[in-house]
Scaffold this motif. Sequence first.
Motif, PDB file in Angstrom:
ATOM      1  N   UNK A  19      -6.872   1.679  -2.586  1.00 30.85           N
ATOM      2  CA  UNK A  19      -7.343   0.536  -1.810  1.00 30.85           C
ATOM      3  C   UNK A  19      -8.527  -0.126  -2.486  1.00 30.85           C
ATOM      4  N   UNK A  20      -9.397   0.657  -3.058  1.00 33.11           N
ATOM      5  CA  UNK A  20     -10.545   0.090  -3.776  1.00 33.11           C
ATOM      6  C   UNK A  20     -10.058  -0.619  -5.024  1.00 33.11           C
ATOM      7  N   UNK A  21      -9.129  -0.009  -5.713  1.00 34.78           N
ATOM      8  CA  UNK A  21      -8.600  -0.602  -6.936  1.00 34.78           C
ATOM      9  C   UNK A  21      -7.966  -1.964  -6.658  1.00 34.78           C
ATOM     10  N   UNK A  22      -7.208  -2.065  -5.579  1.00 33.35           N
ATOM     11  CA  UNK A  22      -6.569  -3.335  -5.237  1.00 33.35           C
ATOM     12  C   UNK A  22      -7.599  -4.393  -4.854  1.00 33.35           C
ATOM     13  N   UNK A  23      -8.640  -3.996  -4.153  1.00 33.71           N
ATOM     14  CA  UNK A  23      -9.663  -4.976  -3.786  1.00 33.71           C
ATOM     15  C   UNK A  23     -10.436  -5.439  -5.018  1.00 33.71           C
ATOM     16  N   UNK A  24     -10.653  -4.542  -5.951  1.00 35.62           N
ATOM     17  CA  UNK A  24     -11.330  -4.917  -7.201  1.00 35.62           C
ATOM     18  C   UNK A  24     -10.454  -5.875  -7.994  1.00 35.62           C
ATOM     19  N   UNK A  25      -9.168  -5.585  -8.080  1.00 30.41           N
ATOM     20  CA  UNK A  25      -8.240  -6.480  -8.781  1.00 30.41           C
ATOM     21  C   UNK A  25      -8.219  -7.859  -8.142  1.00 30.41           C
TER      22      UNK A  25
END
Length: 57
Positions: A10-16
């Motif tokens: 979830x963090x990775x997707x928000x960063x992307x």
Amino acid sequence: MTSNVNNDCTVKESVKANLRRLVKRLLRKYDYLPEKQEKATVTVLQQAELLCRDWAA
């Protein structure tokens, strides 16, 4: 520096999503051709992912 790297999806997707937004904003700011913006955005995100892959290891 590696302590800040988080593999949570979830963090990775928000960063992307945030990076995508920033790249698109910069492309518009510097009058990049609109029809080429999506490809350029994908390319930048892929490059960033490759650079950061070693940091998470």
